[in-house]
Design an enzyme around this catalytic site. Structure first.
Site, PDB file in Angstrom:
ATOM      1  CD  GLU A  62     -50.373 -39.640  -9.446  1.00 28.74           C
ATOM      2  OE1 GLU A  62     -50.692 -38.631  -9.363  1.00 28.74           O
ATOM      3  OE2 GLU A  62     -51.082 -40.888  -9.296  1.00 28.74           O
ATOM      4  CD  GLU A  87     -48.195 -33.647  -3.287  1.00 26.23           C
ATOM      5  OE1 GLU A  87     -47.748 -32.614  -2.860  1.00 26.23           O
ATOM      6  OE2 GLU A  87     -48.520 -33.839  -4.518  1.00 26.23           O
ATOM      7  CG  ASP A 114     -36.965 -34.802  -1.595  1.00 26.01           C
ATOM      8  OD1 ASP A 114     -37.474 -34.368  -2.633  1.00 26.01           O
ATOM      9  OD2 ASP A 114     -35.679 -35.210  -1.835  1.00 26.01           O
ATOM     10  CG  ASP A 137     -43.507 -25.832  -9.975  1.00 28.94           C
ATOM     11  OD1 ASP A 137     -43.379 -25.083 -10.815  1.00 28.94           O
ATOM     12  OD2 ASP A 137     -44.025 -25.334  -8.846  1.00 28.94           O
ATOM     13  CE  LYS A 141     -41.267 -15.457 -12.463  1.00 24.83           C
ATOM     14  NZ  LYS A 141     -41.393 -14.633 -11.145  1.00 24.83           N
ATOM     15  CG  ASP A 173     -50.716 -27.705 -17.639  1.00 18.35           C
ATOM     16  OD1 ASP A 173     -49.680 -27.603 -17.148  1.00 18.35           O
ATOM     17  OD2 ASP A 173     -51.792 -27.105 -17.126  1.00 18.35           O
ATOM     18  CB  THR A 210     -57.224 -34.529 -12.426  1.00 19.22           C
ATOM     19  OG1 THR A 210     -56.291 -33.434 -13.193  1.00 19.22           O
ATOM     20  CG2 THR A 210     -56.744 -35.998 -12.601  1.00 19.22           C
ATOM     21  CG  HIS A 211     -60.667 -29.296 -10.235  1.00 19.52           C
ATOM     22  ND1 HIS A 211     -61.794 -28.592 -10.693  1.00 19.52           N
ATOM     23  CD2 HIS A 211     -59.943 -28.325  -9.639  1.00 19.52           C
ATOM     24  CE1 HIS A 211     -61.736 -27.446 -10.299  1.00 19.52           C
ATOM     25  NE2 HIS A 211     -60.575 -27.144  -9.705  1.00 19.52           N
ATOM     26  CD  GLU A 213     -55.937 -33.654 -18.537  1.00 21.00           C
ATOM     27  OE1 GLU A 213     -55.744 -33.597 -19.783  1.00 21.00           O
ATOM     28  OE2 GLU A 213     -55.921 -34.464 -17.672  1.00 21.00           O
TER      29      GLU A 213
END
Length: 231
Positions: A62, A87, A114, A137, A141, A173, A210-211, A213
């Site tokens: 993940e 992460e 990374d 992310d 823009k 999302d 998840t929280h 989402e």
């Protein structure tokens, strides 16, 4: 030398901005007490994950696990497979290590580094049974779209690390990013849509809500899942 000063062939566009934030005392203790067990220090050399986990098992990766809520749940409910998480944000890594230690989890190892460099140098070709990139992310823009992690070069790198038939699961999302993901993956060599050409997937049972989402859904955001198999 900074990325800005580096020659063109050495520059790398990061798909994240490192906003470390302040770790709580509990999160800092997690690094002090649990990193030796759950953490993998990046060395730039190929890893033997069977030795890391003490067994031969399929490996699920993940990328960008955030606070680790989904990764903790998945590893607990899927003990037959081993889980790698990547992460860059320390507080989330600390929080997840505390959750893993609380239940004595044995099938999870974590990188705080990374993801591209880990894939390039630490994960050998053909290693992964599955990769998950959920709610990266969106860089909404237009001038920042090039920072999105789902790009042709990245999915080609990921394909090289997957076992034949391995699964890539993407979720977002942000509708414009969902379209970008679909367009990129449909054109990517080495991948086939696991549902049907050009189609999104229904939310699989293994991706818990998840929280993060739930917050997005309350704001009226949709969610798009994409499933691709390594050919």
């Amino acid at each position: 030398m900074t990325d800005h000063d580096a020659p063109d062939h050495l520059r790398r566009i990061r798909s994240f901005v490192l906003r470390e934030g302040r770790m709580t005392p509990a999160q800092q203790r997690a690094f002090d007490e649990h990193w030796a067990r759950y953490g993998i220090d990046y060395t730039g050399t190929s890893q033997d994950y069977a030795a890391r986990f003490g067994r031969q098992a399929p490996v699920v990766l993940e990328i960008g696990f955030g606070n680790g809520e989904a990764l903790a749940w998945a590893s607990e409910h899927d003990p037959a497979r081993d889980y790698l998480g990547i992460e860059v944000h320390g507080p989330g890594v600390g929080r997840l290590m505390n959750a893993l230690a609380a239940r004595d989890a044995r099938n999870v190892r974590l990188y705080k580094h990374d993801a591209v460099e880990v894939l390039e140098h630490e994960i050998a070709p053909g290693t992964l049974a599955e990769a998950r990139i959920w709610f990266p992310d969106p860089w909404h823009k237009k001038r920042h779209n090039k920072r999105r992690i789902i790009q042709p070069a990245f999915v080609a790198l990921l394909a090289s690390r997957m076992a034949p038939g391995g699964l890539l699961h993407l979720a977002t999302d942000w509708q414009p990013y969902a379209g970008h993901m679909l367009e990129t993956m449909e054109a990517a060599p080495g991948w086939r849509n696991a549902v049907a050409p050009g189609q999104y997937a229904e939310k699989p049972a293994w991706r818990i809500e998840t929280h993060f989402e739930r917050r997005g859904l309350k704001l009226g955001h949709g969610v798009w899942d994409l499933l691709y198999r390594r050919t």
